[in-house]
Design a protein around this motif. Structure first.
Motif, PDB file in Angstrom:
ATOM      1  N   TYR A 146       9.809  49.120  42.429  1.00  0.00           N
ATOM      2  CA  TYR A 146       8.500  48.898  43.050  1.00  0.00           C
ATOM      3  C   TYR A 146       8.273  47.415  43.308  1.00  0.00           C
ATOM      4  CZ  TYR A 146       3.376  48.601  43.376  1.00  0.00           C
ATOM      5  OH  TYR A 146       2.083  48.320  43.769  1.00  0.00           O
ATOM      6  N   VAL A 147       8.674  46.578  42.358  1.00  0.00           N
ATOM      7  CA  VAL A 147       8.524  45.127  42.517  1.00  0.00           C
ATOM      8  C   VAL A 147       9.410  44.628  43.655  1.00  0.00           C
ATOM      9  CG1 VAL A 147       8.862  42.886  41.409  1.00  0.00           C
ATOM     10  CG2 VAL A 147       7.880  44.785  40.102  1.00  0.00           C
ATOM     11  N   LEU A 148      10.665  45.081  43.684  1.00  0.00           N
ATOM     12  CA  LEU A 148      11.588  44.646  44.732  1.00  0.00           C
ATOM     13  C   LEU A 148      11.082  45.064  46.110  1.00  0.00           C
ATOM     14  CD1 LEU A 148      14.974  45.560  42.985  1.00  0.00           C
ATOM     15  CD2 LEU A 148      13.773  43.356  42.985  1.00  0.00           C
ATOM     16  N   GLU A 149      10.587  46.287  46.227  1.00  0.00           N
ATOM     17  CA  GLU A 149      10.049  46.756  47.502  1.00  0.00           C
ATOM     18  C   GLU A 149       8.810  45.952  47.902  1.00  0.00           C
ATOM     19  OE1 GLU A 149       9.317  50.919  47.399  1.00  0.00           O
ATOM     20  OE2 GLU A 149      11.442  51.468  47.196  1.00  0.00           O
ATOM     21  N   SER A 150       8.022  45.570  46.918  1.00  0.00           N
ATOM     22  CA  SER A 150       6.806  44.809  47.200  1.00  0.00           C
ATOM     23  C   SER A 150       7.137  43.426  47.757  1.00  0.00           C
ATOM     24  CB  SER A 150       5.959  44.685  45.933  1.00  0.00           C
ATOM     25  OG  SER A 150       5.567  45.965  45.461  1.00  0.00           O
ATOM     26  N   ILE A 151       8.164  42.800  47.225  1.00  0.00           N
ATOM     27  CA  ILE A 151       8.606  41.504  47.754  1.00  0.00           C
ATOM     28  C   ILE A 151       9.005  41.662  49.219  1.00  0.00           C
ATOM     29  CG2 ILE A 151      10.325  39.658  47.569  1.00  0.00           C
ATOM     30  CD1 ILE A 151      10.510  40.404  44.548  1.00  0.00           C
ATOM     31  N   ARG A 152       9.782  42.703  49.504  1.00  0.00           N
ATOM     32  CA  ARG A 152      10.203  42.941  50.888  1.00  0.00           C
ATOM     33  C   ARG A 152       9.009  43.171  51.797  1.00  0.00           C
ATOM     34  NH1 ARG A 152      13.970  47.363  48.526  1.00  0.00           N
ATOM     35  NH2 ARG A 152      15.403  46.061  47.312  1.00  0.00           N
ATOM     36  N   SER A 153       8.018  43.895  51.286  1.00  0.00           N
ATOM     37  CA  SER A 153       6.828  44.168  52.093  1.00  0.00           C
ATOM     38  C   SER A 153       6.105  42.883  52.467  1.00  0.00           C
ATOM     39  CB  SER A 153       5.880  45.107  51.340  1.00  0.00           C
ATOM     40  OG  SER A 153       6.448  46.390  51.189  1.00  0.00           O
TER      41      SER A 153
END
Length: 463
Positions: A146-153
């Motif tokens: 979730y954190v990694l996806e949030s950075i990408r977002s």
């Protein structure tokens, strides 16, 4: 290695050193301040001497020395960023925090990736370029992904106003392989606070969850740096225990990182306890820090680790933030919200703690510029690889100013041209003209060139 007691935090040595230096002679105080003015850092005994200062005249000398060191290294530049809270889910029980697991008086929410993108767009439209991504220490079903996806977002959002150019991270301690994944997403600084280095107090205020493990947390920066993240940030929550002890123990942590990795933390944060929903401890700190002692903390840290950035958040009032600019603060947050989803629209989700400075970004920038400071949105060092030891190699001889001053001015000009109110633009443009007029040599040439490019319609120019 990282599950063993962290013996580099030596509490006995801290207390002994404080005791040995609790009543220094005026000559000894002046000797330490003279040493600090050389900008080569201070040892543990030196720091202990400075914590003992109470005489108003010596406090004045401490503050003046800190101001001289700060302006010699950083000039009048202040870096701006904004926190982006993506979740207030948490599995820990920290008695001072509104996000603690058993607190039933707050609504829980984790932003979807679409919502994170919308929050990011709001921040971009305000003029922000640096984001500190913050999450409670528990995540939705995808876990750490979730954190990694949030950075990408955050990085994915681009519009006519620009984009976020650097995402820094404040999340729970990770294993080395997870830190490597974090680095692969292109983060800037990984930030984590020990909260208190005093082991007995740590156990008293962290009564549930993985955060109870003092050693796992205090070794986190070793794991991050082993994974290749060479810009890390540390901090203490002042008010949990004796601030003198906390400064000394944090210095031991800094010395340990310097010894093991050749470079210490990129930033130090100095949060002071503020009220939080349904937390009596937050409203009544066990060891309250007075305003004068808080100023002392900032000044001492500036002298002890002169090339490390000091961060002042919006926990503090506008006045206190202004006062600490001259004492060593080099980075500030602005227009902050500590509740998930707070930027897109007002909501009822509780923040992590109470804010002291509620002003919007433009008002903060206008105030900072009126004081003669250059608000900087620069992210050049991250993007040019000037991090960790490479940054320090430029900072210590003073060469980093040949980059920081021009880049700060060009990023400020970009803000003025694209986002600022007319009043802020007028004050800022005058400050840029005056600042460049007072520069010389390569720095002046670079500043003029970059600012002219921005005026001609170019954005994101740096050296």
């Amino acid at each position: 290695m990282y599950n063993v007691p962290a013996d580099f935090i030596n509490e006995t040595k801290v207390w002994e050193t404080l005791e040995q230096n609790k009543n220094p002679e005026p000559a000894q105080l002046k000797e330490v301040l003279a040493k600090a003015a050389e900008m080569k850092g201070l040892n543990l005994a030196d720091v202990a001497v400075l914590t003992s200062i109470s005489d108003p005249e010596m406090l004045g000398e401490l503050f003046n020395t800190a101001n001289t060191v700060k302006e010699t290294i950083y000039g009048k530049r202040l870096v701006l960023f904004v926190p982006l809270y993506i979740s207030n889910l948490c599995a820990n029980e920290c008695l001072y925090c509104a996000f603690r697991a058993t607190n039933k008086e707050i609504d829980r929410h984790a932003l979807s990736q679409e919502h994170i993108a919308r929050e990011t767009e709001v921040l971009i439209n305000q003029g922000h370029k640096r984001v500190l991504l913050v999450a409670g220490e528990s995540y939705p079903k995808k876990g750490f992904d979730y954190v990694l996806e949030s950075i990408r977002s955050v990085y994915s959002v681009k519009n006519e106003h620009g984009e976020i150019r650097r995402v820094n991270i404040n999340v729970a301690p990770l294993a080395v392989d997870e830190f490597k994944q974090l680095k692969a997403e292109g983060i800037g600084t990984y930030q984590i606070f020990q909260e208190t280095y005093h082991r007995e107090t740590y156990q008293k205020v962290h009564v549930g969850g993985k955060k109870r493990d003092y050693n796992w947390r205090v070794w986190a920066l070793h794991r991050a740096m082993e994974a290749g993240i060479d810009d890390v940030g540390i901090g203490v929550l002042f008010g949990l225990f004796d601030y003198r002890f906390e400064i000394m123990a944090m210095m031991q942590h800094i010395f340990e990182l310097e010894d093991k990795f050749g470079v210490g933390p990129h930033t130090i944060s100095v949060p002071r306890m503020e009220p939080a929903t349904n937390s009596d401890m937050a409203s009544h700190p066990p060891f309250p820090v007075s305003d004068i002692d808080f100023r002392k903390i900032v000044a001492i840290l500036r002298l002890a680790v002169p090339y490390t950035g000091i961060i002042m958040s919006t926990r503090e009032t506008a006045k206190m933030r202004r006062d600490t600019f001259a004492l060593g603060v080099s980075q500030i947050s602005a227009g902050s919200k500590t509740n998930p989803g707070g930027y897109e629209e007002a909501n009822e989700i509780s923040g992590q703690f109470s804010l002291g400075d509620h002003r919007p970004l433009d008002e903060v920038i206008r105030d900072v510029a009126s004081m003669g400071y250059i608000p900087s949105f620069c992210t050049a060092c991250y993007r040019m690889g000037r991090t960790g030891q490479d940054f320090m190699d430029l900072a210590k001889p003073g060469d980093i100013r040949l980059h920081c001053a021009p880049n700060g001015l060009s990023s400020f000009k970009e803000y003025l041209q694209n986002y600022a109110s007319s009043e802020t633009r007028e004050i800022g443009d005058q400050l840029i003209r005056e600042t460049i007029a007072g520069m010389s040599g390569i720095a002046k040439q670079r500043a003029e060139k970059l600012v002219n490019r921005v005026e001609a319609g170019r954005d994101d120019v740096y050296c």
